[in-house]
Design a protein around this motif. Structure first.
Motif, PDB file in Angstrom:
ATOM      1  N   UNK A 113      32.520  44.609  39.539  1.00  0.00           N
ATOM      2  CA  UNK A 113      32.401  44.246  40.954  1.00  0.00           C
ATOM      3  C   UNK A 113      32.323  42.729  41.101  1.00  0.00           C
ATOM      4  N   UNK A 114      33.138  42.198  41.990  1.00  0.00           N
ATOM      5  CA  UNK A 114      33.160  40.748  42.189  1.00  0.00           C
ATOM      6  C   UNK A 114      31.891  40.236  42.848  1.00  0.00           C
ATOM      7  N   UNK A 115      31.092  41.131  43.422  1.00  0.00           N
ATOM      8  CA  UNK A 115      29.854  40.712  44.098  1.00  0.00           C
ATOM      9  C   UNK A 115      28.632  40.833  43.193  1.00  0.00           C
ATOM     10  N   UNK A 116      28.811  41.352  41.985  1.00  0.00           N
ATOM     11  CA  UNK A 116      27.687  41.511  41.058  1.00  0.00           C
ATOM     12  C   UNK A 116      27.779  40.464  39.950  1.00  0.00           C
ATOM     13  N   UNK A 117      26.646  39.960  39.486  1.00  0.00           N
ATOM     14  CA  UNK A 117      26.689  38.956  38.411  1.00  0.00           C
ATOM     15  C   UNK A 117      27.191  39.572  37.106  1.00  0.00           C
ATOM     16  N   UNK A 118      27.914  38.769  36.334  1.00  0.00           N
ATOM     17  CA  UNK A 118      28.386  39.204  35.023  1.00  0.00           C
ATOM     18  C   UNK A 118      27.212  39.182  34.053  1.00  0.00           C
ATOM     19  N   UNK A 119      27.152  40.195  33.206  1.00  0.00           N
ATOM     20  CA  UNK A 119      26.025  40.325  32.283  1.00  0.00           C
ATOM     21  C   UNK A 119      25.984  39.162  31.305  1.00  0.00           C
ATOM     22  N   UNK A 125      40.836  35.539  35.637  1.00  0.00           N
ATOM     23  CA  UNK A 125      41.266  35.273  37.005  1.00  0.00           C
ATOM     24  C   UNK A 125      42.620  34.564  36.959  1.00  0.00           C
ATOM     25  N   UNK A 126      43.699  35.317  36.880  1.00  0.00           N
ATOM     26  CA  UNK A 126      45.020  34.674  36.802  1.00  0.00           C
ATOM     27  C   UNK A 126      45.356  33.924  38.079  1.00  0.00           C
ATOM     28  N   UNK A 127      46.068  32.817  37.916  1.00  0.00           N
ATOM     29  CA  UNK A 127      46.459  31.984  39.065  1.00  0.00           C
ATOM     30  C   UNK A 127      47.371  32.767  40.001  1.00  0.00           C
ATOM     31  N   UNK A 128      47.170  32.593  41.303  1.00  0.00           N
ATOM     32  CA  UNK A 128      48.021  33.248  42.286  1.00  0.00           C
ATOM     33  C   UNK A 128      47.602  34.648  42.642  1.00  0.00           C
ATOM     34  N   UNK A 129      46.609  35.201  41.949  1.00  0.00           N
ATOM     35  CA  UNK A 129      46.152  36.556  42.271  1.00  0.00           C
ATOM     36  C   UNK A 129      45.033  36.463  43.299  1.00  0.00           C
ATOM     37  N   UNK A 130      45.169  37.101  44.448  1.00  0.00           N
ATOM     38  CA  UNK A 130      44.138  36.974  45.481  1.00  0.00           C
ATOM     39  C   UNK A 130      42.829  37.622  45.040  1.00  0.00           C
ATOM     40  N   UNK A 131      41.748  37.098  45.578  1.00  0.00           N
ATOM     41  CA  UNK A 131      40.435  37.660  45.271  1.00  0.00           C
ATOM     42  C   UNK A 131      40.342  39.069  45.826  1.00  0.00           C
TER      43      UNK A 131
END
Length: 578
Positions: free
Chosen positions: A502-508, A535-541
C-alpha cells in the motif's frame, strides 16, 4: 585446534581409513566435518591425497558432500561439509530392510552424485552404506569420494585386499583398478543391502566373501520388486553389461515416481506434513466444541493427466479462483477482494465489516504456487514455506507443476480458521473443475516487476560473496516472481522476491542510503532483509507500490548478513528498469 582455525568438537565415526570429527570453523563461523587418515604412509601418498582432494572439491552437487579444503597440519586433514544425518548402514541397523520405493528414492540421489563425479573422471572407489548419508527429510548424500589414499577399496602393494569385500565389484576383488562401472556395481550392492539387510555376496568370513566377490556369485533378491531388473544389470559380473550411473538415476527416478522424497524409515522422525512434496490436506474435521484441534489428513497427491489449467503464468488471475460474494453469503459477513497484496501470484479476501481489526477479520490468502523442481530440498512449494501459528492452510493440487494454497489467517480459534480455509478451497476446486483458470481483466503494467525474472537479477559475480552458490541453480517461483539460492557450504540462503505494498503505509524497516532507489533494512540476528521501492519513471502514482525484497538468512548470527544483503540488493536493483 587444527591449523589455528578448526576447533575439534566430537568424533562422528571412523573406519579403516580414518576418523571423522565435527569441528567449528572459527574463521567462517560454521560447523564442518574433518577427516584424517590413521597414518600417511609416505610423502607420495600425501601428494596424491592433496591432488585428489583438489579434484573432488571441484564437484558441487546437491547429493555429494562438498569438500572445502585440505589442512597440512598435524598430519593431513580433509575439511568437508557437515551434514546432520545418519549413515545408511546405521539406518538399516536400527530400522531393518527398507521397501523398494524408499530404496529407489535414495538410490536415485546417489546415482545422480556418481554421475556428476564420473563426468569429471572421478571414481569414488568405495560406495557402500557407510558412505551414504540420509537426513530426516529424505535427502541422501554421498561422501568420501575420490580419496584413494584411504585405501578402503583397493589393493595394497603386497597384494592384500584392504577394503570392504561385500561391496566390491568382481573385477576389483580380482585385482583390477576401480572405475565407473565398479562404482555402479557397488551402488547396486548397497541398494541390495538396503532391500535385503545383507550384502549380495552374503555373510561369512572376509576371505570367503572376497572369494565369492571374485567369482561374482550374487545372491538373488526376494524383496526387490520393481527394482529387480535394474538391480540385476547393476550387479552384472561383466562391467560392460552394467548401465551408467546416469542411466541408473533415470530408471530409479521412474520407479520412485514424481515424489522423489520417499518416506523416512520407521524409527526416524518424519518431517512435518508441509515438508512432504505432493501432500494434500483432504479434510478438516471440526467435531465439537470440546475438540480444540483440527485433524489434517495428509496423503500423496495422485492427479490424473489434465489440460493445462494455468497457462501463461503472467496472465492467469489468482482472484478468479474465489468469489467474495459467495463467501459473504456463506459466512454472513461482508467480504472484500484485494488483488494487490503480497506477490503477483496472490489474491486476498478480507472477511469482516469495513474497518474491522485483526481480532475480528479473517484474511483468506489464495496463492498460485510452483511445486519444487528439486524434491530433495523436501518442501512442498518453491514459493511458500510452512503455515504460521495464526493460520490454517489447505492445499489444492493443479497438476505436476503447480498447486494452490488457500490460507485463512487471523486471531480466531484454529478450528474457525480451518473451516474458513476449507470453504474457500472448495471454491477453488470448483473453478478448476470448470476448466482453465480465467485470465487477468487488466494486464500487468509494462513497467511492473512482474515482467522481470527474479532469478536473472543476480549472477555469479554478484553472488561471489557466497562461493558455494551457483547463480544458475536458483529455485524459481511462480511466474519467475521469486528466486532462492542456497549455499550447501555454510547453509546460507539468498531469497529475492517481489511484493505489492500500500502506497499509504510505511515500508517495513529502517531507511538506508541506496543508489537510485528508496530502500529500507530489517535486521535480525540470523537474517537481514532489504526492501527496495520500485518507482519507474513515467508511471503514475497509484494505491500500491512495488517492492523488490532481498533476504540473506543463515543458521546462526552473522555480522556479515546485512552488508552482503545490501550489496546483493544493490546489484539486483542495478538491473531494474528505470
Amino acid at each position: 585446534m587444527i591449523d589455528g582455525r578448526y576447533q575439534l568438537e566430537e568424533v562422528r565415526g571412523g573406519g579403516a581409513g580414518g576418523m571423522v570429527w565435527t569441528a567449528f570453523d572459527r574463521k567462517l563461523k560454521r560447523t564442518v566435518a574433518l577427516k584424517r587418515p590413521h597414518a600417511m604412509v609416505s610423502e607420495a601418498d600425501r601428494i596424491q591425497f592433496c591432488r585428489e582432494a583438489e579434484t573432488a572439491a571441484q564437484v558441487q552437487h546437491p547429493n555429494a558432500i562438498s569438500i572445502f579444503d585440505t589442512v597440512e597440519a598435524d598430519g593431513c586433514w580433509l575439511v568437508m561439509e557437515y551434514l546432520p544425518a545418519e549413515s545408511l548402514d546405521r539406518v538399516l541397523a536400527e530400522c531393518g530392510p527398507r521397501p523398494p520405493e524408499w530404496v529407489a528414492t535414495v538410490g536415485a540421489q546417489i546415482a545422480a552424485a556418481l554421475a556428476a563425479l564420473h563426468q569429471r573422471k572421478i571414481v569414488h572407489r568405495d560406495v557402500k552404506p557407510g558412505n551414504v548419508l540420509v537426513t530426516e527429510d529424505g535427502v541422501a548424500k554421498l561422501t568420501d569420494f575420490g580419496i584413494s589414499v584411504w585405501r578402503e577399496v583397493t589393493w595394497t602393494h603386497d597384494g592384500n585386499f584392504s577394503g570392504t569385500p561385500a561391496y566390491a565389484a568382481p573385477e576389483v576383488a580380482s585385482g583390477h583398478p576401480a572405475d565407473e562401472a565398479s562404482d555402479v556395481f557397488s551402488l547396486g550392492a548397497t541398494l541390495f543391502t538396503a532391500l535385503e539387510g545383507v550384502p549380495p555376496f552374503g555373510a561369512g568370513e572376509p576371505g570367503e566373501v572376497l572369494e565369492r566377490a571374485r567369482r561374482g556369485e550374487v545372491e538373488s533378491s526376494a524383496r526387490a520388486g520393481p527394482l529387480a531388473p535394474v538391480l540385476a544389470e547393476m550387479l552384472a559380473a561383466q562391467p560392460l553389461r552394467r548401465p551408467t550411473a546416469d542411466q541408473v538415476r533415470q530408471r530409479l527416478e521412474a520407479i520412485a515416481g514424481a515424489d522423489r522424497i520417499g518416506p523416512p524409515p520407521a524409527g526416524v522422525v518424519r518431517p512435518p506434513w508441509w515438508r512432504r512434496r505432493h501432500v494434500q490436506v483432504l479434510a478438516v474435521l471440526v467435531l465439537a466444541a470440546t475438540i480444540s484441534a483440527t485433524t489434517l489428513v495428509p496423503t500423496l497427491w495422485k492427479t490424473e493427466p489434465a489440460a493445462d489449467l494455468v497457462g501463461d503464468e503472467h496472465t492467469v488471475a489468482p482472484c478468479a479462483l474465489v468469489d467474495p460474494e459467495a463467501l459473504s453469503t456463506h459466512f454472513g459477513v461482508p467480504a472484500r477482494l484485494h488483488s494487490a497484496l503480497g506477490n503477483f501470484n496472490r489474491c486476498d479476501v478480507i472477511l469482516g465489516p469495513p474497518g474491522a481489526d485483526a481480532a475480528t477479520a479473517i484474511d483468506i490468502e489464495v496463492q498460485l504456487l510452483r511445486l519444487k523442481r528439486h524434491p530433495v530440498v523436501g518442501e512442498l512449494y518453491e514459493d511458500e514455506g510452512p503455515p504460521g501459528d495464526d493460520e490454517c492452510a489447505q492445499q489444492v493440487p493443479v497438476d505436476e507443476r503447480f498447486g494452490i494454497q488457500v490460507a485463512a489467517k487471523g486471531s480466531q480459534p484454529q478450528d474457525q480458521l480451518c473451516v474458513t480455509a476449507k470453504v474457500a478451497a472448495d471454491q477453488v476446486r470448483g473453478v478448476l473443475e470448470r476448466g482453465p483458470i480465467p485470465r487477468r481483466e487488466q494486464p500487468l503494467a509494462p513497467s511492473s516487476l512482474a515482467h522481470i525474472d527474479a532469478c536473472a537479477l543476480l549472477d555469479n559475480t554478484a553472488l561471489a560473496v557466497y562461493p558455494a552458490i551457483d547463480a544458475t541453480a536458483g529455485a524459481r517461483g511462480f511466474g519467475g516472481w521469486r528466486c532462492r539460492w542456497y549455499s550447501t557450504a555454510d547453509q546460507v540462503s539468498v531469497l529475492l522476491r517481489y511484493d505489492q505494498h500500500s502506497s499509504t503505509s510505511p515500508v517495513e524497516g529502517d531507511s538506508i542510503p541506496f543508489p537510485g532507489h528508496e530502500a529500507h533494512i530489517d535486521a535480525e540476528s540470523e537474517a537481514c532483509t532489504v526492501h527496495v521501492v520500485h518507482r519507474p519513471a513515467g508511471r503514475p502514482a497509484g494505491p500500491t507500490i512495488e517492492l523488490m525484497v532481498l533476504t540473506v538468512e543463515g543458521p546462526r548470527p552473522d555480522a556479515q548478513y546485512c552488508p552482503r544483503a545490501i550489496g546483493l540488493a544493490e546489484a539486483a536493483a542495478a538491473r531494474l528498469p528505470r
